[in-house]
Design an enzyme around this catalytic site. Structure first.
Site, PDB file in Angstrom:
ATOM      1  CG  ASP A   1     -15.599   9.119 -46.363  1.00  0.00           C
ATOM      2  OD1 ASP A   1     -16.006   8.299 -47.199  1.00  0.00           O
ATOM      3  OD2 ASP A   1     -15.820   9.007 -45.143  1.00  0.00           O
TER       4      ASP A   1
ATOM      5  CB  SER B   1     -17.062   1.632 -45.476  1.00  0.00           C
ATOM      6  OG  SER B   1     -18.316   2.029 -45.990  1.00  0.00           O
ATOM      7  CE1 TYR B   2     -21.812  -4.446 -41.697  1.00  0.00           C
ATOM      8  CE2 TYR B   2     -23.336  -3.425 -43.236  1.00  0.00           C
ATOM      9  CZ  TYR B   2     -23.089  -4.312 -42.208  1.00  0.00           C
ATOM     10  OH  TYR B   2     -24.117  -5.051 -41.688  1.00  0.00           O
TER      11      TYR B   2
ATOM     12  CG  HIS C   1     -16.622   5.641 -48.973  1.00  0.00           C
ATOM     13  ND1 HIS C   1     -16.726   5.894 -47.628  1.00  0.00           N
ATOM     14  CD2 HIS C   1     -17.015   4.347 -49.134  1.00  0.00           C
ATOM     15  CE1 HIS C   1     -17.164   4.825 -46.999  1.00  0.00           C
ATOM     16  NE2 HIS C   1     -17.339   3.870 -47.883  1.00  0.00           N
TER      17      HIS C   1
END
Length: 518
Positions: A187, A44-45, A220
């Site tokens: 996701d 993710s980030y 996710h």
């Protein structure tokens, strides 16, 4: 990330990570226990921070494994098809960012924290109510810590200088490290994961370790076998990946190949490994989309009564002839609710394949359904809808879904997408994004809209049926189109619109699927 945890500076999501990523990699390379070669990992980030560091070409960086991440902010994190990712932006800002920033901003002032924190918790606990806020610039932020929420939703699609700096499109040729891409069919960044793999494959040097791709039936940050309403079996999970170890082991084998110079560590793995739902097994390919995949088109049909799943909407390979259009009323004050899919939202909203039945009973949802399949039918690759439609409003949204209809009537979501009428020129075709000025919709005029559903990996089993849904909202995943021509960021006035969907010889609304042989 600067401004988080024990680091100094102010936290502005994503913006400092290019330069900070370069500095961090080079700092790590100088540590006494490091041999000067650095690998990165994260989801993710922390997938995006890998890409941002890699673009800056730190000399020590040798390998990255970006998981469930993105490269273009206009395709699934801040915007999608010209609509705001309201559910993701509000939920992530208020639950993942704001609490830590509140504690940091008022560190040492226990009385202030004692007053502010319960207010923030109250917002988090009632996010479904918060999503209803109009205009969006009135969203609650009593502690004054949700700056990013307002900045991201208020930034224009036409802010070319900002997007040119932040988006990675056109910069993948600057990345000199091999890449292992990990994503999930459900996701929120699936489309970008696939685009990034293809971009890196296009610039891969002959003889080097090329990019690799793993796509499971995941949401996710969750790599479980149970996804939404379905269980895909233990072999689908991140702890039993393809019966060949877990995701951690796949990382380590990748690092053996790219950091330790042992390419034989990747033996037995295909460059592309994807889990195919329905048949519930992994397939290996040499590239994505799978070699040999071909497009097949399914057309919408009806006698003008396709509203609800009880209507007469049909989906077939036969091209339409002289057919009446379908119509419905779209009311922003009563939007079609979000039910599963590729979402990252508050816990009240489940992601993954959920039964769409309750939505399909609404009069503002058109349903086009195929006959029962006589044999298995595998869709593995890009999915897009071409829609010929008109609205009585100066702006409106068009949402399309691909659904797997079970013999018992369950309608499980496979993939979906959206296009905002006034932003049709920004998203002229699947996978194409252009930050151009909005183009107002002329009420009553028929336009051709391209709706990118990203991709699917599913075998529709014999006895199942394909269904395409058409609606004008999916709330609160995407912000409501007010249908007045005004922006919901600053306006709360809404209007009901009469929507028309055409499927005749001159205007054949259709879905295009990428199909592979068994």
């Amino acid at each position: 990330a600067r401004g988080c945890y024990a680091s100094a500076g102010a936290f502005v999501p994503f913006e400092a990570e290019f330069e900070d990523g370069f500095d961090t990699v080079e700092w790590a390379a100088r540590l006494p226990w490091c041999n000067g070669q650095v690998g990165m990992w994260g989801a993710s980030y922390f997938g995006m921070t890998q890409w941002q560091a890699a673009v800056m070409q730190p000399p020590a960086l040798r390998s990255i494994v970006p998981s469930i991440t993105w490269g273009n902010y206009l395709n699934g994190i801040q915007w999608r098809g010209g609509a705001r990712e309201l559910g993701l932006t509000v939920s992530w800002t208020q639950t993942a960012v704001a609490p830590a920033q509140l504690l940091r901003q008022y560190a040492g002032d226990h009385a202030r924290i004692g007053r502010e924190l319960p207010q923030l918790v109250g917002i988090i606990d009632r996010l479904p109510e918060v999503y209803e806020t109009l205009p969006l610039d009135a969203l609650p932020d009593p502690s004054g810590v949700a700056h990013y929420m307002f900045a991201s939703m208020g930034r224009s699609l036409t802010d070319e200088a900002y997007w040119a700096r932040m988006n990675l499109d056109g910069r993948y040729d600057q990345i000199q490290t091999p890449t292992l891409h990990i994503g999930g069919w459900y996701d929120c960044f699936l489309g970008e994961t696939l685009r990034q793999y293809q971009a890196m494959r296009a610039v891969a040097e002959p003889g080097a370790i090329g990019p690799r791709l793993v796509i499971g039936p995941w949401t996710h940050g969750r790599f479980d076998a149970q996804v939404g309403d379905l269980n895909f079996g233990l072999a689908s999970s991140g702890i039993m990946l393809n019966y060949r170890g877990d995701l951690t082991e796949w990382h380590l084998r990748w690092y053996d190949a790219t950091l330790r110079g042992k390419p034989e560590a990747l033996a037995g793995q295909s460059p592309v490994e994807v889990f195919v739902q329905g048949e519930n097994r992994w397939r290996g390919y040499g590239a994505w989309p799978p070699p040999g995949a071909h497009d097949e088109v399914w057309y919408c049909h009806s006698s003008g009564e396709a509203a609800t799943r009880a209507g007469d909407g049909r989906l077939s390979r036969e091209q339409p002839g002289d057919e009446p259009h379908d119509a419905y009323l779209a009311d922003p004050r009563d939007p079609v609710p979000t039910r599963g899919g590729n979402i990252l939202m508050s816990a009240q909203y489940r992601s993954g394949p959920l039964d769409q039945g309750p939505n399909e009973d609404r009069p503002d949802v058109l349903c086009y359904t195929s006959d029962a399949l006589s044999a298995a039918y595998t869709v593995l690759g890009p999915v897009s809808v071409t829609l010929f439609a008109a609205s009585s409003a100066p702006d409106t949204d068009w949402v399309a879904r691909l659904v797997d209809v079970y013999p018992d009537g369950r309608a499980m979501l496979v993939a979906d997408g959206i296009v905002r009428g006034s932003r049709r020129e920004s998203y002229p075709a699947p996978g194409v994004i252009r930050p151009v000025p909005p183009c107002p919709v002329e009420p009553g005029r028929v336009y051709e809209y391209a709706i990118d559903l990203w991709a699917a990996g599913l075998t529709f089993l014999a006895g199942h049926r394909l269904r395409v849904e058409i609606a004008s909202s999916c709330f609160p995943r995407w912000d409501r189109n007010l249908q007045t021509g005004q922006d919901g960021m600053t306006s709360a006035e809404t209007a009901v619109a009469r929507q028309q969907v055409f499927h005749d010889a001159a205007r054949p609304s259709r879905i295009t699927l990428s199909v592979v042989a068994d």
